[in-house]
Design a protein around this motif. Sequence first.
Motif, short mmCIF file in Angstrom:
data_model
loop_
_atom_site.label_atom_id
_atom_site.label_comp_id
_atom_site.label_asym_id
_atom_site.label_seq_id
_atom_site.Cartn_x
_atom_site.Cartn_y
_atom_site.Cartn_z
N VAL A 217 63.00 -45.51 -1.74
CA VAL A 217 62.92 -44.35 -2.64
C VAL A 217 61.50 -44.26 -3.18
CG1 VAL A 217 63.94 -43.18 -4.62
CG2 VAL A 217 65.29 -44.84 -3.36
N ASN A 218 60.91 -43.06 -3.14
CA ASN A 218 59.55 -42.93 -3.66
C ASN A 218 59.48 -42.24 -5.02
OD1 ASN A 218 60.10 -40.31 -2.96
ND2 ASN A 218 58.14 -39.94 -1.92
N GLN A 219 60.63 -41.93 -5.63
CA GLN A 219 60.67 -41.35 -6.97
C GLN A 219 61.05 -42.44 -7.97
OE1 GLN A 219 59.79 -38.29 -7.97
NE2 GLN A 219 59.22 -37.73 -5.88
N ILE A 220 60.15 -42.70 -8.91
CA ILE A 220 60.33 -43.84 -9.81
C ILE A 220 61.65 -43.76 -10.58
CG2 ILE A 220 59.03 -42.71 -11.66
CD1 ILE A 220 58.92 -46.47 -10.89
N GLY A 221 62.07 -42.56 -10.94
CA GLY A 221 63.29 -42.42 -11.73
C GLY A 221 64.56 -42.60 -10.94
N LEU A 222 64.45 -42.67 -9.60
CA LEU A 222 65.65 -42.77 -8.76
C LEU A 222 65.81 -44.13 -8.08
CD1 LEU A 222 65.42 -39.29 -6.95
CD2 LEU A 222 66.74 -39.89 -8.99
N ILE A 223 64.85 -45.00 -8.23
CA ILE A 223 64.87 -46.26 -7.49
C ILE A 223 66.10 -47.10 -7.82
CG2 ILE A 223 63.66 -48.46 -7.19
CD1 ILE A 223 61.03 -46.91 -7.58
N LEU A 224 66.55 -47.04 -9.05
CA LEU A 224 67.68 -47.89 -9.44
C LEU A 224 69.04 -47.29 -9.09
CD1 LEU A 224 66.42 -49.29 -12.84
CD2 LEU A 224 66.65 -50.50 -10.67
#
Length: 296
Positions: A217-224
């Motif tokens: 995932v390259n979107q910081i808010g979606l990694i988790l």
Amino acid sequence: MISPQWLRSFVVLAERGSFTRTADQLGLTQAAVSQHIRHLEETLGPLLIRRPRQIELTPAGQALLMYCADLEQAEKRLNLRLSGEDDRQGEISLISPGSIGLSLYPLLLDLQALYPGLTMRHRFAPDHDVLKAVGNNDFELGLVTIKPDDPRLAACLFAQEPLDLVVPAKVMVSCWEDLENLGFIDHPDGQAMASRLLSRVFPGNRGIRSIACKGFVNQIGLILDPVARGFGFTVLPRYAREAYAWPDAIRVVEMDPRVVDSLWLIYRAQWTLSARARFVASELASRLTGKTLELV
């Protein structure tokens, strides 16, 4: 264009009510003051009703006096903005890595709610883009994970941020094999962060590349999100983990030794940081870390 000197003579005349007193205050001859008023009236029409011992402003004169007051206030606002002395007005421009940005942006909005005269412009970017943007004056403030050696940039320690090993909430991890069984959720800095942390927690491990990648995932808010769904583990900076909207779905594996990164606040060294930038930077540091920011 109306001469500022003519307007100055008109304002003082309206205040003093006498050509003689106006000339004395301005250090001009009475004839010069009269000439200034005549130039204005040739452009704008009758401004004064002249009486033996006093003058009275016409409606046009009243309108011109209000215009002069507006000009004076506009000049004061311009000087204040250029000097940067007003710490509750103007634009705050900040560029930062996504991890710390997830925590800072809500704080920026809180400050804007308290001080509506502030406008927040915030961008997420990796270190090299932050350095370039601040160096090119595109942003007044920046945050980076490595203290720059560019002489154009001043830097002060803003916060320290540990790396967290994050797993699904119900998963227990005690050894390297547990991680291998779980699988890795990668992101743009994932392998580098995982290597730094896991090489200290599990010395002699086979390396992050030996663990199956279960997603990227390259979107910081979606990694988790995939971690929360049980698809694997990841390694993230703590501020990114703390900003996650569903903390009950994940768990941080507390292990020693920790890996802690320093976050550096940077800005141009050649000129004074604006008062509003100093105010907001200090407020952010206090609200985020509870510590006072020592700006150079």
